[in-house]
Enzyme design. Sequence first.
Site: not given
Length: 224
Positions: A90-91
């Site tokens: 996600y990052c």
Amino acid sequence: MTLQAKLDAFKADFEAGKPPYNVPPSVIATMRRATAELIASGAAAEARKAGDKAPAFTLNDPDGNPVSSSALLANGPLVVSFSRGAWCPYCNMELQALQEALPAFQALGANLVAISPQTAVNSRKSVRQNALDFPILSDTHNDVAAAFGLRFALPDYLVELYQSLKNDLPAFNGDPSWTLPMPARYVIGQDGTILYAEVNPDYTRRPEPEDMLPALRRAVALSA
């Protein structure tokens, strides 16, 4: 496709256990439990908000060069993104979206930095793999994250899960503490005032990069 749409699509495949993830339901349940408990704790409400003064910081970039917020703010407004690490998909998707938005930030005179507890080696890897033109600064022990009210300790059951998945955060971060920052995004004006703040204890939810443009335009107007 928006950043959140990309995150939602990844999350759907991951939680469905589709290849190449093949994640058992028990792992998903544990991750959901940890996120729900962090949300319920109210920790996000304690983080720095719009209108607050941003804590000053000096952190090293992936090449070991010190980067200070005061020096960056001397040249214009500052966008800061707190990232968990290169191990977090996600990052990585968020960093890629910020890279796409970087020209729009720069057109308004803004600098962009990401802050992560990971070691410089892992930051260099992240910069390379995500083709970033902005630095990831090393926040050892999550001290700057703590100053922003973002640091939290992983519960024991989540530590056990991460260990079983070979996600060794102490080795990855060079820090034995098993802490992470809540993902967060800030726009800081040249006087150090936070003009935009988005903090979410649910790491699968991230704001769109363009959401910060009104605050950046306001920062430009305030410094004119």
